[in-house]
Enzyme design. Structure first.
Site, PDB file in Angstrom:
ATOM      1  N   LYS A   1      17.256  -6.513   2.469  1.00 62.36           N
ATOM      2  CA  LYS A   1      16.512  -6.943   1.282  1.00 62.36           C
ATOM      3  C   LYS A   1      17.400  -6.870   0.047  1.00 62.36           C
ATOM      4  CE  LYS A   1      13.184  -3.936   1.686  1.00 62.36           C
ATOM      5  NZ  LYS A   1      13.616  -3.327   2.962  1.00 62.36           N
TER       6      LYS A   1
ATOM      7  N   MET B   1       4.618   7.386   3.257  1.00 63.01           N
ATOM      8  CA  MET B   1       3.205   7.016   3.235  1.00 63.01           C
ATOM      9  C   MET B   1       2.383   7.711   4.294  1.00 63.01           C
ATOM     10  SD  MET B   1       2.820   5.308   0.644  1.00 63.01           S
ATOM     11  CE  MET B   1       4.246   5.766  -0.319  1.00 63.01           C
TER      12      MET B   1
ATOM     13  N   CYS C   1       0.096   4.828  -3.593  1.00 63.36           N
ATOM     14  CA  CYS C   1       1.258   5.164  -2.763  1.00 63.36           C
ATOM     15  C   CYS C   1       1.803   6.571  -2.944  1.00 63.36           C
ATOM     16  CB  CYS C   1       2.349   4.120  -2.918  1.00 63.36           C
ATOM     17  SG  CYS C   1       3.326   4.195  -4.408  1.00 63.36           S
ATOM     18  N   MET C   2       1.848   7.091  -4.158  1.00 66.88           N
ATOM     19  CA  MET C   2       2.548   8.375  -4.332  1.00 66.88           C
ATOM     20  C   MET C   2       1.657   9.493  -4.841  1.00 66.88           C
ATOM     21  SD  MET C   2       5.371   7.687  -3.166  1.00 66.88           S
ATOM     22  CE  MET C   2       6.014   9.334  -3.362  1.00 66.88           C
TER      23      MET C   2
ATOM     24  N   GLY D   1       8.163   4.877  -2.456  1.00 63.21           N
ATOM     25  CA  GLY D   1       8.222   3.503  -1.967  1.00 63.21           C
ATOM     26  C   GLY D   1       8.658   2.490  -3.001  1.00 63.21           C
ATOM     27  N   GLN D   2       8.276   2.693  -4.246  1.00 59.31           N
ATOM     28  CA  GLN D   2       8.537   1.694  -5.278  1.00 59.31           C
ATOM     29  C   GLN D   2       9.748   2.093  -6.113  1.00 59.31           C
ATOM     30  OE1 GLN D   2       5.116  -0.466  -7.007  1.00 59.31           O
ATOM     31  NE2 GLN D   2       3.981   1.394  -6.482  1.00 59.31           N
TER      32      GLN D   2
END
Lengths: 805, 252, 96
Positions: A87, A352, A171-172, A389-390
């Site tokens: 990616k 996650m 998510c967090m 994740g971000q």
């Protein structure tokens, strides 16, 4: 002799060489000094953090003639040392999907009609002013730090509400409450360097090979150099991570709670925990009684003695853990033995699997607890690492506090003293910041999707840089009902059409990544900066400008809240000469560096909880710096790697090995929590006999709005599927690639089956990735959430697999 | 022969450039001219370049490693022209799998989704099967192949084109490397990061037209310098390439 | 633009003088110091090819016995302009 003209220089050099040769002498000659300017070479390389995940790899972006043409891993970056994942290598293509949004559009009579920016800004301003307590921002862990800061100040200072939340809620959030419960302050104490030093790496429900591939490589590449690293994969399905693991241990949903407790049990039973560390630096804690049926006990709990802890952990024998989790008792013993050893460094990793969990706070706490109890903490290689994740869930949402209960710098709405501090920083009248917490993500959208006259008090949401139309759980209830509610207004700032823009009333085309200045903060507290390198297409404009422009328009229309107590606009900015810079006008937005101005204002907040940030210009120079960044006597800035450890953290008092200086129990100690195993709220039954887990794949980042427009990534993984266990499929007579219906109590989606593919579920379980906007698996997922973090559980609910026809 | 490195314009700002070159005195001058201080000229001197080199000097260079030793009628064999065309095709072929120069190639075939180390069955040494070539990996050993290399999408699962993308990536020039003087070994016209294994493209299972005539000289970097304009750092030889893969098949 | 530093060795008969005046008159050539029969010379021509051609011409000049190349510099516009089919020099460029 200093020569500036290159041609003259070269001729001199040529003559010097010829002369020396002709003279035949042994004398050395050297070419004169020259200041070399870069040639008119059009290709330019600049640094930036990658746009995608929370690893925070650094890239070098090659631009030419106003376009990105190449990306390379930044060899000077500590995080990734020149390596990227697929990616990251293709991140430059994310800007160039053909359907980039380039014009503001307003929905009139069901159709989206292009409008001017002036009209768009005014529309937003008026809409908010008509009902400020019915308006909420919904932002993102992909917001840059200045973007999030501007939105946060807009709401909390400008509107005097706390109606702002962000997608890290999805998510967090549980990682945050886990850190707060244990250390009294958010974010990991350790860093990625721990990866380089650990002897054992435990993946707790975490497919690191696909989700943080560069970090995973950092781990497995050590084996190539001959180092011994044991990788233990605790998982609910076989993945690529399992491939490279030494031990693969399958566990049942919520079995993680039992396993971690099982490890604690063995340490207590054998007595082989780090007694000194526990005696000097830890307290035990449990949840208090529930005040009433509806209310959860306070998150920070009540003290517990060691004896009480031992008694509470007693039932979690290896055999009991096997029963609850499915992991064989001898493997549970193996894990316990590992933690009991003092000669090994153990690094736990999670993402996650722990956070999207109805007991997410609990499992985060317990695993912090076993690391503390065993002394596997605070030294290189000994760490409990929460992976993000971000790209900036840490840097923006968590640190800037763009959530309905936070203020910047880790300050909280609930604490009156913190509100006073914020009012001081922002020069606001006392009491301006509301003490009433706003709505968290799921609650926010629930209210937005409820008729106004039935308690749906949120009527306007402004979404920036995220895609709740695809990521909220139980989409029918929490997103799609908005369609029938005419008085609700959805504003979406984004770069491509998404599931969210489908229901937008106003679409604002936005600049992305290197089309604007930015700053991100990754999983290891590393704040990273980049400069704008190319122009955004068409009429796309920075999200931060949009927020600022609306704020100014509101002030023009009489919103006094957009001024501080001295009557000055909240985003008042001057240029170097001291004159006001009209940054609400797009043509002047880049006259000054708004990022720098906002960041340096935000910096002041970071000292309160020892999350010190350096001045903006330090981040320009560095490949990121890990906070707390502390100025040294010689003027340089030193980052901190191991927080709370005396050998590295400058805020630990002299002479102390460890000091948890934000201790919940206010005695410099961390908390080791007891939390019981509990079963998930929805479990398979005869009607819905399978576990559904959702997640990601390597090629696509989150909802795929960027990666599905990158041909190399899209073609590698073109659509979603449902992974089934081979035996289950055989039993049901289902063939590979057959389309089936995945159905829950909430909704249903048709998907092709993939057997023996990227991952391999255990019997009784299926897996669906959520990147495909044509296959919205969140129609099926459950919107139950952790009581403390409010984070929904996307990892387990009950479904039926139904053959079609 | 006395040699100075040509000064190249640097892409990146440099404060100052000092180049010190020690003239090796007699040896340098003597190498340059046959008889130091003597009058006689020698047309047959081995170090002299031949007069009137033929127009297709690429041909001359490829076939005349030692000037003057090869008769002129061998100067333009058809194989040379073919080689150049093959070289162009190879550049295109290589670029077709890469989003831009420097991107990891996509995989033009189906792969096992688990057990990613099966890649090495064919790519550890490279192999030729019928008309298909599996190239040797060009970078040092990295165990997580699918982190960077994904399928091109020609598998049974099917690939849709999806929304179009107007990205136009950096492309290689298609030309070979510069030479300090006629006959000098060319500088590498590409970055060396992730390309420390020259044999991957230039060897037995490499690309058509790229094979040098001196493959048996195994120490390529003795003569061929990495191009300074490409690498972000100094040449990577001798410095671990991300993962310091010391053996081709490292133990797990 | 191609610039080279050369050592030109002249003969020790009368042709040398004529050769040297020819060199001096040529605008592409800058004469440097002379050490006996060797003269340091800098040559500047539009391209590498024309440089090489000039070296050959010098070698063919009566009165000049040897021409040795000691230094070559190539400007990138030379490289960019090089014709791959008809040139001894190839250039490194990585732009599309």
């Amino acid at each position: 002799m200093l020569i500036v003209d290159r041609r003259a220089f070269v001729k001199t050099a040529a003559m010097a060489a010829a002369t020396a040769a002709a003279a035949g002498s042994a004398r050395a000659f050297s070419l004169p000094m020259l200041e070399v300017q870069p040639e008119g070479s059009p290709l330019r390389w600049d640094k930036a953090p990658c746009r995608f995940c929370g690893t925070g790899c650094h890239v070098m972006v090659g631009t030419e003639n106003g376009r990105v043409v190449a990306v390379q891993g930044d060899q000077k970056a500590e995080v990734n040392k020149g390596l990227l994942c697929v990616k990251g290598y293709h991140v430059g293509l994310a800007l160039y999907g053909k359907d980039r949004l380039t014009t503001p559009m307003l929905r009139k009579d069901g159709r989206l009609v292009p409008i001017s920016w002036d009209e768009a800004i005014e529309t937003v301003a008026k809409r908010i002013m008509a009902n400020p307590s019915g308006f909420s921002f919904y932002g993102s862990g992909q917001w840059t730090i200045p973007e999030g800061y501007a939105a946060n100040k807009f709401v909390k200072a400008g509107l005097g509400t706390n109606l702002i939340d962000a997608n890290p809620r999805l998510c967090m959030s549980s990682a945050v409450t886990g850190f707060l419960s244990t250390f009294g302050v958010d974010e990991p104490p350790g860093v990625y360097d721990d990866i380089d030093d650990c002897d054992v790496a435990i993946m707790w429900g975490n497919n690191m090979a696909e989700m943080h591939p560069v970090l995973f490589s950092r781990l497995v590449d050590r084996r190539t150099r001959g180092e011994k690293v044991v990788i233990i994969d605790l998982t609910t399905r076989r993945t690529r991570t399992s491939d490279l693991a030494d031990h693969v241990l399958f566990f049942k949903p919520h079995g993680d709670l039992a396993i971690a407790n099982g490890i604690a049990h063995q340490m207590v039973k054998s007595g082989q925990y780090d007694r000194e560390f526990v005696a000097n630096h830890c307290n035990f804690r449990k949840l208090g009684p529930r005040p009433d049926e509806k209310t959860q006990p306070d998150m920070l709990g009540v003290p517990m003695t060691f004896e009480e802890f031992a008694a509470a952990i007693e039932p979690y024998t290896p055999e009991k853990v096997e029963e609850l989790s499915g992991v064989p008792a001898d493997k549970v013993r193996m894990l316990g033995d590992l933690f009991c050893r003092r000669d090994l460094r153990i690094n736990s990793f999670w993402c996650m699997g722990f956070n999207q969990h109805t007991r997410g706070t609990a499992i985060n706490c317990i695993v912090h607890g076993i690391h503390l109890m065993s002394g596997h903490f605070g030294k290189p290689g000994d760490a409990a690492t929460s992976l993000t994740g971000q790209p900036s869930a840490c840097g923006t949402a968590r640190e800037v506090g763009t959530l309905c209960h936070l203020l910047p710098g880790g300050l909280t709405i609930a604490n009156p003293e913190h509100r006073r501090l914020a009012e001081g920083h922002w020069n606001l009248a006392e009491g301006r910041i509301s003490g009433k917490v706003g709505y968290h993500a799921v609650e926010l959208f629930k209210r937005f999707n409820t008729p106004t006259d039935q308690g749906g008090d949120i009527t306007t949401i402004w979404v920036q840089v995220t895609n709740p139309g695809q990521t909220l759980p139980n989409l029918e209830r929490n997103f799609l009902r908005k369609k029938g509610l005419a008085d609700k207004f959805l504003i979406v700032s984004d770069v491509y059409p998404t599931a969210t823009t489908e229901l937008a009333d106003l679409i604002l085309p936005s600049a992305m990544w290197v089309e604007k200045n930015g700053m991100y903060g990754n999983s290891e507290r590393r704040t990273q900066q980049w400069f704008k390198m190319v122009q955004p297409p068409g009429g796309a404009r920075d999200d931060c400008w949009q927020t600022i422009a609306v704020s100014h328009k509101m002030m023009e229309l009489g919103a006094e809240g957009m001024k501080d107590k001295s009557g000055q606009w909240l985003f008042h900015t001057t240029d170097r000469a001291g004159k006001e810079a009209p940054i609400w006008q797009w043509e002047h937005y880049y006259d000054v560096n708004v990022d720098e101005r906002l960041f340096n204002e935000y910096r002041a907040f970071s000292r309160h909880k020892h999350k010190d940030l350096a001045p903006y210009e330090e981040y320009v120079k560095a490949r990121g710096l890990r906070w707390p960044v502390v100025e040294q006597p010689d003027g340089s800035w030193r980052e901190t790697r191991w927080r709370f450890s005396g050998f590295d953290d400058p805020y630990v008092a002299k002479g102390k090995d460890f000091q948890f200086y934000h201790s919940v129990s206010k005695d410099d100690r961390a908390l080791i929590w007891f939390r019981p195993h509990e079963f998930p709220p929805e479990v398979p039954d005869t009607e819905y006999p399978f576990w559904l887990c959702t997640g990601r794949v390597l090629e696509h980042w989150h909802t795929g709005t960027m990666t599905r427009r990158i041909p190399q990534l899209h073609r590698a993984m073109p659509r979603a599927y449902v992974e089934m266990n081979r035996d289950d499929a055989a039993r049901l007579g289902i063939r590979n690639s057959e389309v089936v219906t995945v159905k829950s109590r909430r909704g249903a989606i048709d998907l092709p089956v993939w057997i023996g593919g990227r991952g391999d579920p255990v019997p009784g379980a299926v897996f669906v990735p959520f990147f495909d906007e044509t296959k919205l698996i969140n129609m099926v997922t459950l919107d139950e959430y952790d009581p403390y973090s409010k984070q929904p559980d996307y990892k387990k609910c009950a479904v039926a697999i139904v053959r079609k026809g | 022969m006395f040699l100075a490195s040509p000064l190249k314009a640097s892409r990146f700002r440099a404060e100052a450039v000092w180049i010190g070159i020690v003239a090796v005195g007699f040896a340098a001058a003597a190498a340059a001219s046959h008889d130091f201080g003597q009058a006689a000229s020698s047309p047959a001197a081995a170090t002299q370049t031949p007069r009137n080199p033929p127009a297709t000097s690429l041909a001359w260079r490829l076939n005349n490693p030692a000037p003057g030793l090869v008769p002129e009628d061998r100067a333009t064999p058809p194989a040379v022209a073919d080689k150049f065309a093959a070289r162009e095709r190879s550049i295109e072929q290589r670029a077709s799998l890469r989003a831009f120069e420097g991107a990891p190639p996509v995989i033009p075939h189906a792969i096992a989704d688990l057990h990613v180390q099966t890649c090495r069955e064919c790519h550890a040494q490279g192999l030729r099967a019928g008309n298909k070539v599996a190239r040797m990996v060009s970078h040092t050993y990295l165990p997580n192949c699918t982190q960077c290399h994904v399928e091109a999408g020609v598998t049974a699962r099917g690939g849709e084109r999806g929304p179009e993308n107007t990205f136009a990536g950096l492309r290689p020039s298609g030309h070979g490397g510069t030479r300090a003087w006629a006959g000098a070994p060319p500088v590498m016209p590409h970055a060396t990061f992730m390309r420390t294994n020259c044999v991957s493209c230039h060897g037995e299972h490499g690309y058509a037209g790229w094979r040098p005539d001196h493959l048996s000289r195994t120490n390529c970097v003795q003569c061929h310098a990495p191009g300074a304009a490409f690498d972000q750092l100094a040449p990577t030889f001798g410095v671990p390439d991300v993962a310091d893969g010391l053996v081709a098949d490292a133990p797990r | 633009m191609s610039i080279s530093g050369l050592v030109v060795t002249v003969s020790d008969d009368g042709a040398a003088a004529a050769a040297l005046s020819m060199l001096a008159a040529d605008p592409r050539i800058t004469l440097g110091e002379r050490f006996g029969r060797r003269v340091a010379v800098v040559v500047q021509t539009p391209s590498a090819d024309s440089d090489r051609l000039l070296w050959e011409q010098l070698r063919d000049t009566p009165g000049i016995t040897h021409v040795d190349v000691t230094y070559v510099h190539l400007d990138s516009d030379v490289i960019a302009g090089a014709d791959p089919n008809n040139s001894q020099e190839d250039g490194p460029h990585a732009h599309r």
